[in-house]
Each structure stands twice: as structure tokens, then as C-alpha cells.
Scaffold this motif. Structure first.
Motif, short mmCIF file in Angstrom:
data_model
loop_
_atom_site.label_atom_id
_atom_site.label_comp_id
_atom_site.label_asym_id
_atom_site.label_seq_id
_atom_site.Cartn_x
_atom_site.Cartn_y
_atom_site.Cartn_z
N UNK A 77 0.80 -1.21 0.00
CA UNK A 77 0.00 0.00 0.00
C UNK A 77 0.83 1.26 0.00
N UNK A 78 2.15 1.10 0.16
CA UNK A 78 3.02 2.28 0.13
C UNK A 78 2.90 2.96 -1.24
N UNK A 79 2.86 4.30 -1.19
CA UNK A 79 2.71 5.06 -2.42
C UNK A 79 1.28 5.47 -2.72
N UNK A 80 0.34 5.14 -1.80
CA UNK A 80 -1.07 5.48 -2.00
C UNK A 80 -1.65 6.05 -0.71
N UNK A 81 -2.79 6.71 -0.83
CA UNK A 81 -3.61 7.06 0.33
C UNK A 81 -5.04 6.63 0.03
N UNK A 82 -5.78 6.37 1.09
CA UNK A 82 -7.20 6.03 0.94
C UNK A 82 -8.04 7.20 1.42
N UNK A 83 -9.02 7.58 0.60
CA UNK A 83 -9.95 8.65 0.93
C UNK A 83 -11.36 8.09 0.90
#
Length: 397
Positions: A364-370
């Protein structure tokens, strides 16, 4: 007298520290005068339909609602689940007596499942990225978590053939989750056919988290693994009423499938709790009946929010993917930033809260969850703030 140090080392393996950390970033943002837009936690912002609230209110006044409800769930609730399941998933027939188990939400079942079906030293395959409770349940049970890589080039579906036989020999179960949190990816029946075949071939239990089955977009209707012939021999599936009917606070979900596995989970929970409040189950029955007879699908609300937010973010210069389902965007951070640094800077600079992608696993590194848990106008405001952040903060970093 020596001091007490009463904290289990298991807690350090639960992976929930980032959620507490984000709460601290929120306090920092508010302390600097920012209004916080909460897009971090996937908690529905709207209440249930008035009809469901009325059922819950009326049930709370009934004197027969306050006995211990029973771990397996009321017969009426399990029968409603069986009827809804058959109508929703192509005539799949479930036995309410042994193939349905009421839960205090899917998180309850997913967290307790390893304690019910494994022993310390066993192993399980978990999606990476994946929902944190999967790993938390294993940590508490002393079970080894082996990552199941989910890659964009494979549409975030696992490559079963790439898993070494030595791993298959070691694991007791694998967890799949489609539609996926946090990836918002979806899977079709052909994929579940492969998954069931793989589970049978290697003698492992297939655990499918289907909490977002009713939150898909663009006409997509996510299937159930139980639609595959013989699936109940090797699989169980979790469902939630939290998101589909905005009943999150009532803590109500259910599991279906393999009798032996559900029996083991029921036996464990018989020693932990006494089941879901009967009034909540009455509201759940009403929700399922409403969905069968006069549906008010929640997916349309989140599809409109998705379209508004994705469109606004792209106008601001952040080219985020369009999710197929769920209430989440899985968005790549900008070049040169880690997930955690980007999420923190975004929140403390703009007040827009997200969750760093590495909270969901190494990949999941390199992303964010919104999360799409605010009304459209506030989502557009969040996009405007993010655009300002991109234009003013990133070039100077």
C-alpha cells in the motif's frame, strides 16, 4: 513494590497505530485553526432510512427484546438472510439452521475467526494491500500472516499460480475481499471459480469478505462466492449491514457457508458474547425485506459522490483512478512522497484527512485512501483544498 507493566506484546502487532496517529494529526490541524474534513474512516455520514429507525425504536420498547439473544442470531433474522441471499445471488439456497451465523458486524467475525479455526504457529494468506483487521485477528491468535500480493497490472486480483507449493502446504485459510477495501477493485464469477478450485486443490479454507456487495457502480452487481457450485464445502463469506443500509452503529452482519467453520466460530463466540441485540436484528430484518420489496439502493449515493469527487480532483490536477465499488478512493501520492508523509502534510496543511496506504500492507506504500463519507459540496471543497496543496506545497518540498 515493582511497577505494573500490563500491556501485551500482541498489541504491537495489531497495526492500528496509524489510525491513532491520524487522530493526533487531526488535533494538530484543528489547533492551527483548520476545519477538518474527515475522509479517513469509512463510517457512513447519513443515518438509516426512517423506516429502519422506526423499527429499531419500536423494538427497543418491546420487553421481549432484552433477553440474551443467542450467539447464532434469531431464527427470524437467519430466515430473512436466507431469503435475501437467494433473491440477490441467483437462487443460492442456504440452510438457516447451519449455514448462517449472525455477527456483530463483519469485523467481529473476521477478528475472531483465526481463534476459532487455527492454532498458534499456523499460517494464513492475507491480501496485501488489505483491511487491517485481517492481520489483527491473526496477531491475537498467534498465526503467521503471509502476504498475498495484489498488483495493479493484475487488476488487483491474486495470481494463485505464483504462490509456492510450500506456502500452500503451510496455510490453513486465505482471505479475499471483492469489492475491495482499500483498493475498490472488483471480481467476477470466473475469478471466484478459480478461487474455489484453488482452495479445493490445496485443501485450504477460502474466506471471502463481501461487505461491499451492495456498493458497486456503473451497473456492476458483485457476485457471491456461494454462487459457485460446491463453494460451501471449502468457503465461508462475510456480509455487513453497516454500509449497505447505514446501520453501522447497530453492529450487525452475518457469515454464510461451511457448516463446520461457522459452528467453530459460533462455539468460540458462545464463550465471548451472547449475540447481537434483538432490536438490531429486527432492524436488520426490516432492511433486508425493504431491499427485496421496495429497494432504495445506497450505491447511487456513493456513485454520485465518486463522480463529483474524482471529477473535482482531476480538475485540480490530481489524476486519481475511478473506483468500481465501495466508499473509497485509492489514490497515488505524488512523486517524491511517502504515503505517511503525504497524508500527514495534507491533513496538517489543508484539514483533509486520509489514511496512508501502508496502513493496509507493504504494497500500500505510495497510495492514500480517501472515504466518500461527506456530502458532494464538502467533497468538492476537499478537492479545492487538495488542489491548493498541490500547487503551493509540493513544488517547494
Amino acid at each position: 513494590m515493582k511497577g505494573l507493566e500490563l500491556r501485551s506484546k500482541r498489541l504491537d502487532r495489531l497495526g492500528s497505530a496509524i489510525f491513532s496517529e491520524v487522530s493526533g494529526w487531526k488535533r494538530e490541524a484543528r489547533g492551527s485553526g483548520l476545519s477538518v474534513i474527515n475522509l479517513d474512516i469509512g463510517s457512513p455520514d447519513r443515518p438509516p432510512e426512517e423506516e429502519l429507525r422506526s423499527v429499531l425504536a419500536a423494538s427497543s420498547l418491546r420487553p421481549d427484546m432484552y433477553r440474551y439473544p443467542g450467539t447464532e442470531g434469531s431464527a427470524a433474522f437467519r430466515e430473512a438472510v436466507a431469503k435475501w441471499f437467494s433473491q440477490r445471488f441467483g437462487g443460492v439456497e442456504l440452510d438457516p439452521q447451519g449455514e448462517i451465523l449472525a455477527l456483530m458486524g463483519t469485523q467481529d467475525g473476521l477478528a475472531h475467526l483465526p481463534l476459532a479455526i487455527t492454532d498458534p504457529g499456523d499460517a494464513a494468506l492475507l491480501p496485501d494491500p488489505g483491511y487491517p483487521v485481517y492481520g489483527a485477528g491473526l496477531a491475537v491468535a498467534g498465526v503467521e500472516a503471509i502476504p498475498l500480493p495484489l498488483l495493479a497490472e493484475n487488476d488487483y486480483l491474486p495470481d494463485f499460480a505464483a504462490i509456492p507449493q510450500a506456502v500452500w502446504d503451510k496455510v490453513k485459510f486465505m482471505i479475499l475481499n471483492y469489492p475491495s477495501n482499500p483498493l475498490s477493485a472488483a471480481a467476477d464469477l470466473a475469478f471466484f471459480e478459480r478461487a474455489v478450485h484453488t482452495a479445493r486443490k490445496h485443501g485450504v479454507l477460502l474466506v471471502h469478505d463481501n461487505a461491499y456487495s451492495e456498493m458497486a457502480f456503473d451497473g456492476l452487481r458483485p457476485p457471491s462466492v456461494m454462487e459457485i457450485p460446491g463453494a460451501s464445502e471449502v468457503a465461508i463469506e462475510f456480509h455487513s449491514l453497516s454500509k449497505s443500509y447505514h446501520l453501522a452503529g447497530t453492529r450487525l452482519g452475518f457469515a454464510v457457508g461451511n457448516r463446520q467453520v461457522l459452528g467453530s466460530l459460533r462455539d468460540l463466540k458462545n464463550n465471548i458474547d451472547f449475540g447481537v441485540f434483538l432490536g438490531a436484528q429486527e432492524a436488520g430484518i426490516a432492511a433486508l425485506e425493504m431491499d427485496m420489496n421496495a429497494p432504495k439502493p445506497i450505491a447511487g449515493l456513493y456513485e454520485r459522490r465518486r463522480d463529483a469527487f474524482v471529477g473535482a480532483l482531476r480538475e485540480q490536477g490530481w489524476n486519481v483512478p475511478t473506483p468500481k465499488a465501495t466508499m473509497f478512493l485509492w489514490a497515488p501520492v505524488l512523486e517524491g512522497w511517502s504515503s505517511r508523509a503525504f497524508s500527514r502534510a495534507l491533513l496538517t496543511s489543508t484539514g483533509v484527512a486520509s489514511i496512508p496506504g501502508n496502513a493496509f500492507g507493504e504494497r500500500g506504500e505510495g497510495f492514500v485512501r480517501l472515504a466518500l463519507v461527506e456530502e458532494e459540496e464538502l467533497l468538492k471543497e476537499a478537492a479545492r483544498r487538495i488542489g491548493d496543496f498541490i500547487r503551493t506545497t509540493l513544488p517547494s518540498r
